[in-house]
Design a protein around this motif. Structure first.
Motif, mmCIF file in Angstrom:
data_model
loop_
_atom_site.group_PDB
_atom_site.id
_atom_site.type_symbol
_atom_site.label_atom_id
_atom_site.label_comp_id
_atom_site.label_asym_id
_atom_site.label_seq_id
_atom_site.Cartn_x
_atom_site.Cartn_y
_atom_site.Cartn_z
ATOM 1 N N ALA A 172 0.839 -1.202 0.000
ATOM 2 C CA ALA A 172 0.000 0.000 0.000
ATOM 3 C C ALA A 172 0.870 1.248 0.000
ATOM 4 N N LEU A 173 0.455 2.215 -0.784
ATOM 5 C CA LEU A 173 1.077 3.536 -0.825
ATOM 6 C C LEU A 173 0.086 4.463 -0.142
ATOM 7 N N THR A 174 0.262 4.650 1.153
ATOM 8 C CA THR A 174 -0.758 5.302 1.958
ATOM 9 C C THR A 174 -0.168 5.805 3.265
ATOM 10 N N THR A 175 -0.864 6.727 3.893
ATOM 11 C CA THR A 175 -0.506 7.141 5.248
ATOM 12 C C THR A 175 -1.409 6.464 6.285
ATOM 13 N N ASN A 176 -2.441 5.789 5.820
ATOM 14 C CA ASN A 176 -3.391 5.124 6.719
ATOM 15 C C ASN A 176 -2.964 3.665 6.904
ATOM 16 N N VAL A 177 -1.935 3.472 7.706
ATOM 17 C CA VAL A 177 -1.354 2.145 7.891
ATOM 18 C C VAL A 177 -2.348 1.192 8.525
ATOM 19 N N ASP A 178 -3.159 1.666 9.465
ATOM 20 C CA ASP A 178 -4.117 0.795 10.146
ATOM 21 C C ASP A 178 -5.139 0.225 9.174
ATOM 22 N N ALA A 179 -5.658 1.065 8.281
ATOM 23 C CA ALA A 179 -6.640 0.590 7.305
ATOM 24 C C ALA A 179 -6.018 -0.436 6.367
ATOM 25 N N ALA A 180 -4.768 -0.216 5.978
ATOM 26 C CA ALA A 180 -4.091 -1.181 5.111
ATOM 27 C C ALA A 180 -3.930 -2.524 5.818
ATOM 28 N N ARG A 181 -3.592 -2.486 7.088
ATOM 29 C CA ARG A 181 -3.409 -3.731 7.832
ATOM 30 C C ARG A 181 -4.706 -4.502 7.978
ATOM 31 N N GLN A 182 -5.816 -3.780 8.047
ATOM 32 C CA GLN A 182 -7.106 -4.455 8.117
ATOM 33 C C GLN A 182 -7.389 -5.260 6.860
ATOM 34 N N MET A 183 -6.751 -4.881 5.763
ATOM 35 C CA MET A 183 -6.877 -5.639 4.515
ATOM 36 C C MET A 183 -5.801 -6.719 4.414
ATOM 37 N N GLY A 184 -4.964 -6.812 5.422
ATOM 38 C CA GLY A 184 -3.899 -7.804 5.405
ATOM 39 C C GLY A 184 -2.606 -7.312 4.796
ATOM 40 N N ILE A 185 -2.498 -6.001 4.575
ATOM 41 C CA ILE A 185 -1.316 -5.425 3.938
ATOM 42 C C ILE A 185 -0.369 -4.905 5.013
ATOM 43 N N HIS A 186 0.867 -5.372 4.969
ATOM 44 C CA HIS A 186 1.850 -4.958 5.971
ATOM 45 C C HIS A 186 2.990 -4.135 5.377
ATOM 46 N N THR A 187 3.151 -4.171 4.072
ATOM 47 C CA THR A 187 4.172 -3.347 3.424
ATOM 48 C C THR A 187 3.524 -2.046 2.984
ATOM 49 N N THR A 188 3.892 -0.957 3.628
ATOM 50 C CA THR A 188 3.303 0.349 3.313
ATOM 51 C C THR A 188 4.398 1.397 3.177
#
Length: 521
Positions: A236-252
Motif C-alpha cells: 500500500a502507498l498510503t498514510t493510513n497504515v491501520d486501514a491497510a493492515r485491516q486488509m492484510g497489507i503490511h508493506t506500506t
C-alpha cells in the motif's frame, strides 16, 4: 498577499499593445524584421531545449510580461514555496513536492526550520521504497504488477512507466487500474495468476471510493483464485497504515500532506515506476527534476524557462482569449503525457476565485488536450490549420530514437518540424478558399536530446513550475482541488437511491434517469 496580475501597472499596457496592432501580429513579418528572433526566443534549460519564437509576442510584450511578474511578486512567491511556507492557504499547508527530489542533506537559502527534518524523512522513505522496488525486480516469481489508484495516483506513474518503457525490467508486466468501472479491472485480472501478481494500492487516506472498490475486488479475486500470503502480494502507498493492515497489507510506504496528488509521482506513488526502471534510474529521474527545480529557483526571470512559458500562457489566455492549448508529443512513449498534463494544469488552475475567495474578473486555466504525433495530424490538425479558433500548439520531440528501426525517426522529426512550420507560414490561395492556409498559428517546440529518466523528470518539473507561474499571476491557489468533492458526496447519496428507488428531493432529470436505470435493470 501578492499583487494580482490585473492590478499591476503592466496589465493595461499589455492591453494597449494588443489594441494598437488589432490582434494582427504576424509571425512571418516578425521573423523578417528580426534576424535574431529565434536566438532570443529560444533557450536551453536542463535537458530541454525550448523554441518559443513561433509565438505571438515580441520583445516589447515579453518585457512587459516580465515586469508584470516582478510587480506581482512572482519571485517571492516562488521562494516561499521552496522554503516551506504554507502557500496552500485554503488547507494551511506547505507545498514541498520539490523536496521529494532534492538530494539528501542539501540545504537551500531560505529553508524554513522544518525543511531539514522533512528532507531526512523523505530520504528515509525513498531509500526503503527503492530497496523494496529492487527486491521486487529481483523476484522472478512476480511477473505482473497491478497499480490500483486514481487521479495523481494513476496518471503520473502510468504516464512515466509508458514513457520509460525502454528501461523496463525484463519479465515484469505493468498494469494500471483506475476506473471504478469493473470492466477495466476485470480485463486486467483475466490474464493474471495470483502467485505471480503484486498489487499496489495507492491511496493517501485509503478511503478513495474508486480505489478501495477496486482494491476490495482485487483482494476477492486473489482469494477466490487460491492466492495465499496477502502480505507478499499486496503493498500500500498510503498514510493510513491501520486501514491497510485491516486488509492484510503490511508493506506500506507513506507520504506527506504537503504532497498534492498531481505532484506525487516523486513520492511513494512512484513505486510502479521504480519497480519498472530500477532504483538507480529512479534516482536519475529525481535528479532531472531537481535540475529543473534549480533552474526555476535561480535563473533570472528573463532566462527562466518555466517563467517565460507561464507568462506566455497568461498572455494567450487573458489578452488573446485562447481557451485551449493542444499538446502533441512526437514520441509514442509519451502517449499518456497529454492526460497527465490535463490534471496538472486544469486541476491546479481551473479556479474561478482568488486566494481570498472572491470572484476573478478574468479567465484562468485553458483546456488542455492532445494526442501523439503523427496520429493527431490525421485527426484534429485540420482544425488547427484551418479552423475558426486559434489554438496554440505545444510540440514535444525527441532527437534520438528509442528503437532500432531504420527510416522512422527522420520521418517523425520531419513531420514535427513541418507541422510547426506550416502552422506559422500557411499557404495563400486566392482562387480556392478550401486550399487556403491562413498561417500565423502559434506553437512552442520542446526538444529533448533523448527520452531518459532524467529528461522526463525535467520535462515534468518544467510543466509543474509553468503552472505555478500562471497560477501565481492569476492570484489563485494552485494546490487545492475542492472542485472534485461535490460530485463524490452526491454519488454516495445516489448509489444508495439506486438500491431503494427513493427519488425524494432529487431534480426531475436525475430522478428520471435513476428511475429509467432501475426499470431496465
Amino acid at each position: 498577499m501578492y499583487l494580482r496580475c490585473d492590478q499591476s501597472p503592466q496589465w493595461p499596457e499589455l492591453a494597449a499593445v494588443l489594441a494598437r496592432r488589432g490582434r494582427q501580429f504576424d509571425l512571418r513579418e516578425a521573423f523578417a524584421a528580426d534576424a535574431r528572433r529565434f536566438s532570443h526566443f529560444s533557450q536551453q534549460a536542463p535537458h530541454v531545449f525550448a523554441d518559443l519564437s513561433k509565438n505571438l509576442w515580441d520583445r516589447t510584450t515579453e518585457a512587459l510580461l516580465l515586469d508584470m511578474a516582478q510587480a506581482c511578486g512572482l519571485a517571492q512567491h516562488r521562494d516561499a514555496m521552496f522554503s516551506g511556507q504554507p502557500i496552500n492557504n485554503t488547507e494551511g499547508r506547505a507545498v514541498l513536492h520539490t523536496l521529494l527530489r532534492r538530494p539528501s542533506g542539501l540545504a537551500l537559502p531560505g529553508d524554513g526550520p522544518e525543511v531539514a527534518g522533512q528532507l531526512a524523512q523523505v530520504h528515509g522513505t525513498l531509500d526503503a521504497m527503492l530497496a523494496y522496488a529492487d527486491a521486487v525486480r529481483a523476484d522472478d516469481a512476480i511477473t505482473d504488477i497491478v497499480n490500483i489508484g486514481i487521479g495523481g495516483s494513476d496518471l503520473g506513474p502510468h504516464m512515466a512507466v509508458l514513457a520509460l518503457e525502454e528501461f523496463r525490467a525484463a519479465g515484469k508486466r505493468m498494469h494500471f487500474v483506475s476506473n471504478v468501472d469493473g470492466h477495466e479491472l476485470h480485463s486486467v485480472l483475466q490474464g493474471l495468476k495470483p502467485h505471480g501478481t503484486l498489487f499496489l494500492i495507492a491511496s493517501k487516506t485509503f478511503t478513495t471510493a474508486e480505489t478501495m472498490t477496486n482494491a476490495a475486488s482485487a483482494r476477492a479475486w486473489f482469494d477466490a483464485q487460491g492466492g495465499t500470503d496477502v502480505a507478499r502480494h499486496f503493498a500500500a502507498l498510503t498514510t493510513n497504515v491501520d486501514a491497510a493492515r485491516q486488509m492484510g497489507i503490511h508493506t506500506t510506504f507513506g507520504f506527506w500532506d504537503w504532497v498534492g496528488g498531481r505532484y506525487s509521482l516523486w513520492s511513494a506513488i512512484g513505486l510502479p515506476l521504480a519497480i519498472s526502471i530500477g532504483a538507480a534510474r529512479f534516482r536519475e529521474f529525481l535528479a532531472g527534476a531537481h535540475a529543473m527545480d534549480e533552474h526555476f529557483r535561480t535563473a533570472p526571470l528573463a532566462q527562466n524557462l518555466p517563467v517565460r512559458m507561464g507568462l506566455l500562457d497568461v498572455w494567450y489566455r487573458n489578452f488573446h482569449g485562447f481557451a485551449s492549448r493542444c499538446i502533441a508529443p512526437y514520441h509514442a512513449a509519451l502517449r499518456r503525457l497529454p492526460a497527465y498534463l490535463q490534471q496538472l494544469e486544469m486541476e491546479s488552475n481551473g479556479k474561478r476565485v482568488a486566494q481570498d475567495g472572491r470572484m476573478l474578473p478574468y479567465a484562468t486555466s485553458p483546456v488542455l488536450w492532445g494526442e501523439p504525433g503523427t496520429n493527431g495530424q490525421h485527426a484534429f490538425f485540420q482544425m488547427l490549420h484551418q479552423g475558426t479558433d486559434v489554438v496554440p500548439l505545444e510540440f514535444i520531440a525527441v532527437r534520438q530514437p528509442t528503437h532500432p528501426l531504420p527510416g522512422h525517426q527522420g520521418k517523425l522529426l520531419a513531420n514535427a518540424l513541418a507541422q510547426a512550420q506550416a502552422l506559422m507560414v500557411g499557404k495563400a490561395s486566392d482562387s480556392d478558399g478550401h486550399r487556403h492556409f491562413p498561417g500565423n498559428r502559434p506553437s512552442t517546440f520542446l526538444l529533448l536530446d533523448a527520452l531518459t529518466p532524467a529528461s522526463l523528470g525535467a520535462v515534468i518539473a518544467l510543466q509543474e513550475h509553468r503552472v505555478f507561474v500562471s497560477g501565481s499571476l492569476w492570484g489563485i491557489n494552485s494546490f487545492d482541488q475542492w472542485g472534485v468533492e461535490l460530485g463524490k458526496v452526491l454519488a454516495k447519496d445516489i448509489e444508495a437511491r439506486l438500491g431503494t428507488g427513493d427519488v425524494a428531493g432529487l431534480d426531475a432529470s436525475t430522478a428520471g434517469l435513476l428511475g429509467l436505470i432501475r426499470s431496465r435493470g
